[in-house]
Design a protein around this motif. Sequence first.
Motif, PDB file in Angstrom:
ATOM      1  N   TYR A  68     -34.478 -86.782  39.399  1.00  0.00           N
ATOM      2  CA  TYR A  68     -33.123 -87.117  39.797  1.00  0.00           C
ATOM      3  C   TYR A  68     -31.909 -86.413  39.349  1.00  0.00           C
ATOM      4  N   LEU A  69     -32.225 -85.326  38.724  1.00  0.00           N
ATOM      5  CA  LEU A  69     -31.116 -84.378  38.374  1.00  0.00           C
ATOM      6  C   LEU A  69     -30.482 -84.846  37.045  1.00  0.00           C
ATOM      7  N   THR A  70     -30.277 -83.811  36.187  1.00  0.00           N
ATOM      8  CA  THR A  70     -29.567 -83.932  35.119  1.00  0.00           C
ATOM      9  C   THR A  70     -28.055 -84.519  35.239  1.00  0.00           C
ATOM     10  N   ARG A  71     -27.856 -85.362  34.535  1.00  0.00           N
ATOM     11  CA  ARG A  71     -26.312 -86.134  34.608  1.00  0.00           C
ATOM     12  C   ARG A  71     -25.757 -86.172  33.229  1.00  0.00           C
ATOM     13  N   VAL A 118     -23.307 -83.298  37.489  1.00  0.00           N
ATOM     14  CA  VAL A 118     -24.639 -83.572  38.177  1.00  0.00           C
ATOM     15  C   VAL A 118     -25.301 -82.069  38.503  1.00  0.00           C
ATOM     16  N   ASP A 119     -26.422 -81.756  37.913  1.00  0.00           N
ATOM     17  CA  ASP A 119     -26.928 -80.540  37.847  1.00  0.00           C
ATOM     18  C   ASP A 119     -27.995 -80.139  39.196  1.00  0.00           C
ATOM     19  N   PRO A 149     -25.922 -87.827  27.693  1.00  0.00           N
ATOM     20  CA  PRO A 149     -26.766 -88.115  29.039  1.00  0.00           C
ATOM     21  C   PRO A 149     -26.250 -89.252  29.681  1.00  0.00           C
ATOM     22  N   VAL A 150     -26.015 -89.208  30.982  1.00  0.00           N
ATOM     23  CA  VAL A 150     -25.574 -90.631  31.648  1.00  0.00           C
ATOM     24  C   VAL A 150     -26.876 -91.078  32.086  1.00  0.00           C
ATOM     25  N   LEU A 194     -22.958 -79.449  40.655  1.00  0.00           N
ATOM     26  CA  LEU A 194     -23.300 -78.315  40.679  1.00  0.00           C
ATOM     27  C   LEU A 194     -24.450 -78.074  41.598  1.00  0.00           C
ATOM     28  N   GLY A 195     -24.450 -76.907  42.430  1.00  0.00           N
ATOM     29  CA  GLY A 195     -25.365 -76.358  43.275  1.00  0.00           C
ATOM     30  C   GLY A 195     -25.691 -77.368  44.437  1.00  0.00           C
ATOM     31  N   PRO A 196     -27.109 -77.293  44.995  1.00  0.00           N
ATOM     32  CA  PRO A 196     -27.239 -78.051  46.379  1.00  0.00           C
ATOM     33  C   PRO A 196     -27.640 -79.434  45.981  1.00  0.00           C
TER      34      PRO A 196
END
Length: 331
Positions: A174-177, A224-225, A252-253, A266-268
């Motif tokens: 779910y991507l780093t937040r 959001v990475d 972290p969120v 950040l990014g797609p």
Amino acid sequence: MRPLPPLAHATTDDGALVVAWDPSALSATSRAAVIVALRPLTDDLADAFWAGALDTDLIRYPVDPRAGHARLQVPAGRPLALTLITRDAAGAPAAGPPLRVAPASPPAARLLEGPVTHAHAPDDHVPLVFAGAGPPPDFDALARRVAAAVSGQPSDAASPSRPPGGFGTHQRWYLTRLGWSAPACAELAAVVRDRFIAPEDIAAWRDAPPPDALPLSPDADGLVDGLCPEGATIFYAVLAGPAPWRPLALSPVPPPFSAATRPGLLGPVEDRLGAAARARLEALDDQPLALAELPPQLALLEAAVAILDSASAVRQSVEEAARRFRSAPHL
């Protein structure tokens, strides 16, 4: 009152069962699942079964309705109730034809387990083994701090203070937040690396961020990475400027990801979330699942894509799938 579906009962020593049904009775359905109950199902529980109130004790095994049989791996050594659930013309869960149940193989001879042994001579002080890199904790210092706290005396083992370094975390689907308290600044920049960011590195960026720094909106309160691959361990530093640039304290969120209201992407991000969401929705469709796990998994999926615009195809597909699963959880 809606009755319970036809139930078959079984107990298996090795956890392997084969179930069979009449496929001709399912020619009009597109989905079916064998529901395995880990508790007795009696007639007075019929309403609770269909309403989902028993989901903590139910496991769903999706099956091909046209195959007429399926092999299941179920909890061994406990009484089970099994039933086949299909979808009716309105898309709601419905009782399927009766199941026939047989062991998948003759039960294997049970062997006694050997006693637990240790490589050292047993005594009252069993050593602790710590996994991962780095030295074990300083138990003597910890004991002194605990003793000081109990006695009210000052501790001589205070942790030394040092300048902040980078924040490291394992990348999840779910991507780093990450979030921070939004400072009053004219510029923000994020440094994202696959190696540790030391305090000395950050101190060297006091005059200017490094060349690989990524600009963020000055009013961003998180990121959001979508750049870094799932499974990698990545380190972050967020710098507030202009000079002298200073590092922000990152945290972290966690789900439901609402702590950061203006994150930088950040990014797609949409492509990454779309691929991850599709994989998890397919697993919910095709893999065995304890029904009690369905609500939190759907909630996490919806929270993960909530960062996307409401018109996003990825977000709409997740919300539509969540509505389908909630309307017919037994499927």
